[in-house]
Design an enzyme around this catalytic site. Sequence first.
Site, PDB file in Angstrom:
ATOM      1  N   ASP A 478      -5.055   5.467  -7.546  1.00  0.00           N
ATOM      2  CA  ASP A 478      -3.926   4.649  -7.090  1.00  0.00           C
ATOM      3  C   ASP A 478      -2.844   5.508  -6.437  1.00  0.00           C
ATOM      4  OD1 ASP A 478      -2.361   2.396  -6.785  1.00  0.00           O
ATOM      5  OD2 ASP A 478      -2.373   1.833  -8.904  1.00  0.00           O
ATOM      6  N   ASP A 548      -3.134  -6.108  -4.057  1.00  0.00           N
ATOM      7  CA  ASP A 548      -2.662  -6.481  -5.398  1.00  0.00           C
ATOM      8  C   ASP A 548      -2.541  -7.988  -5.526  1.00  0.00           C
ATOM      9  OD1 ASP A 548      -2.542  -4.169  -6.764  1.00  0.00           O
ATOM     10  OD2 ASP A 548      -0.413  -3.809  -6.471  1.00  0.00           O
TER      11      ASP A 548
HETATM   12  C1  DGJ Z   1      -1.027  -0.895  -8.524  1.00  0.00           C
HETATM   13  C2  DGJ Z   1      -2.453  -1.325  -8.389  1.00  0.00           C
HETATM   14  O1  DGJ Z   1      -2.699  -1.877  -7.148  1.00  0.00           O
HETATM   15  C3  DGJ Z   1      -2.777  -2.263  -9.522  1.00  0.00           C
HETATM   16  O2  DGJ Z   1      -4.069  -2.773  -9.384  1.00  0.00           O
HETATM   17  C4  DGJ Z   1      -2.619  -1.519 -10.826  1.00  0.00           C
HETATM   18  O3  DGJ Z   1      -3.570  -0.491 -10.902  1.00  0.00           O
HETATM   19  C5  DGJ Z   1      -1.218  -0.966 -10.931  1.00  0.00           C
HETATM   20  N1  DGJ Z   1      -0.855  -0.208  -9.771  1.00  0.00           N
HETATM   21  C6  DGJ Z   1      -1.072  -0.106 -12.141  1.00  0.00           C
HETATM   22  O4  DGJ Z   1       0.154   0.490 -12.219  1.00  0.00           O
END
Ligand code: DGJ
Length: 750
Positions: A478, A548
Amino acid sequence: MGVVYNKENKVFHLNAANTSYAFKIFGNGEPVHLYWGRKITKIKDCQNLFLTPTIQSPRPDQDNAEYSYNNLLREYPGYGDSDFRYPAYQVQTPYGDRICSLKYFKHEIQKGKNKLDGLPSLYSDNKENVNTLKIYLNDEVTRLKAVLSYSVFEKYDVITRSVKFENTGKDTLKLLSALSASVDFRTSDFDIVHLAGRWGNERDIERHALRRGTQSIESRRGASSHQHNPFFALASKDTTEYWGQVYAFNLIYSGNFLANIEVDQFLTTRAAMGINPFDFSWNLEPGESFQTPELVMVYSDMGFSKMSNTFHKLYRNCLCRSSYRNKIRPVLVNNWEATYFDFNEEKIMAIVKKGKDLGIEMFVLDDGWFGMRNDDKSSLGDWFVDKRKFKNGLSALSRKIKNEGMKFGLWFEPEMISPNSDLYKKNPNWCLHVPARHRSESRNQLILDLSRIEVCDYIIERMSDILSNCKIDYVKWDCNRFMSEIGSAKLPPERQMETAHRFVLGLYYIMDKITGKFDKILFEGCAGGGGRFDPGILHYMPQYWTSDNTDAISRLRIQYGTSMVYPISTMGAHVSAVPNHQTGRVTTLATRGNVAMNGVFGYELDITNFSSKETEIVKEQINRYKEIRKTVLFGDFYRLKSPFKSNEAAWMFMDKDKLILFHCSILREAIMPIKWIKLKGLNENTNYKLKNADEIYRSCNVIMEGRVNYLLEDTVFSGGQLMYAGLPVPSYNNSGDFQSYLWIFEKIFS
Ligand code: DGJ
């Protein structure tokens, strides 16, 4: 085939299966563009191809006084001679001037293609199909050398370009701009198509007419970004999915980029792309070199569909280097939207056990397993398991999960540092920052200075330790913020503007080491969802968390837009809870499943709370996905109805034995007309058996009083019928919004 050089006329002719690209070395050594488009088998001198309007302007070459750089079509235009259009490079000499005139001195044609120093790039396992032309240019005054590389991926119909600069002189030079390629077109009669968006809403398709002047698409955020993808296409005005010309560009780079498109006074178009010159410069000491990222150029004479299928096949086979690139992916459950930071071993094991019962193949432990991380305010950088949550450590947890017969995946955000962390206490200058300036936090975090090798090595050491000592099958990588106060404590003042690019090189260095060393692990990229979904990351990681935003209806557009360039096998797509956490929308479990099955499938909700009915539905979904995933991930892909232009979305996947059709009606009105959906790309005489006619048409047939009986009784259709007459979408009143269906056909071999 490949690259042909006509010595007499100094014409280079690059040939792919259906595409030609040609240029010529002009009298004074300037490479002049001749043609890019549908294949022309024989290109001769092509004197007529660079006819330009006569105009009073400075002459680059008194012996060829009818030409001016200001209107010649140029392969790699410089600055300061007499071309007033946007340059592809700009160099500052020790005297402060910015004049540099690169001219041809030799060329080489080679089979295959080299890797680019420190950067991801396309590769070819089968050298027969790839040929590379290198044009060597030199500036006599500064002794700056540039090598223009053109690689022809013959069977894919693709040409890539990049440039390597080398300072062969005695003085330090400063590159102020170094784009990867520039292409001049004889016309401006184009629409520009690109992918724009924001967090939770990535890759909307934008299309508008080119206008006189300069238009650009760029990122200045330090990453390729949610806002603009490093992709654009110039399409004839009448181009559709299946008809018309498209010239597409996609940069293999994950940092600041610029696509600059300029329509000049004579209505010619200059399209150039590369590292964004904004806030960039690069000092080239004598003997040093600078490599630009690679630009992928795709020509399609049959609309956007052909363009996308070219990118999809090329990227699966020649960009992604993971051993998973052509392998099916495990169905996963991720605990992020199920628990956020609120979990312990007991909760995790309950999810694992339920997952196993449902047929899920992998559990992914997301954010919150390390340091003292109970929320997003601390611990990034402290990559040590939180023993309050897992008292026996991560290795024991991984064994427990494996003992349940499930694969185990783990989340990292390697590039970041929380000011509230042990790492920051020890090394407060390891982040990007400018002395005496405020350090702007975003999501309570700062960015590690990856231009420093010791910082990169720390991350490699920490990740390697965990990946070697635990049984890990998958990593979610991430990255949750963009750059501010860009500066490095290690670089001298004259190199501070190299920081953002040096960061990207550091990132690639880490990714190369980690994904190379742990090549059995499946890696998934992520940046607050799809904020860095670009070919640079896909080189190292064969899949990406698309967004997301997990809402099924938002995902119609996000996945449709992403499919313009990126293979279906790269798009992570999960079923999540309702009301959806990002939009508050409520959709059925069936529709959430149908949409997520159009990518790399998984679940991201508390599966331990499923009712027995939901448990049954989910078991069926998982079985179905296992049956169709090979076709979905690796089949030919056709977009049929655009959610950007209509109240529905449809697309299909096809390989040698299956055909999968997806359709979703978005908003329901009273007594709607029946929608017909026409398929694409089939052989008209091949027959296809609809395997799930009952499931799709039975309920609406009851309501429609037997009117779709024939669809239930005779479930074999010819390709011709499916393409030219089409199939009706089940429709009945009061069905509500967001109805979706997946048709599953099997090819009948006679
Ligand atoms: C952002 C990601 O896109 C989410 O899927 C998740 O992993 C969060 N970060 C966790 O902090």
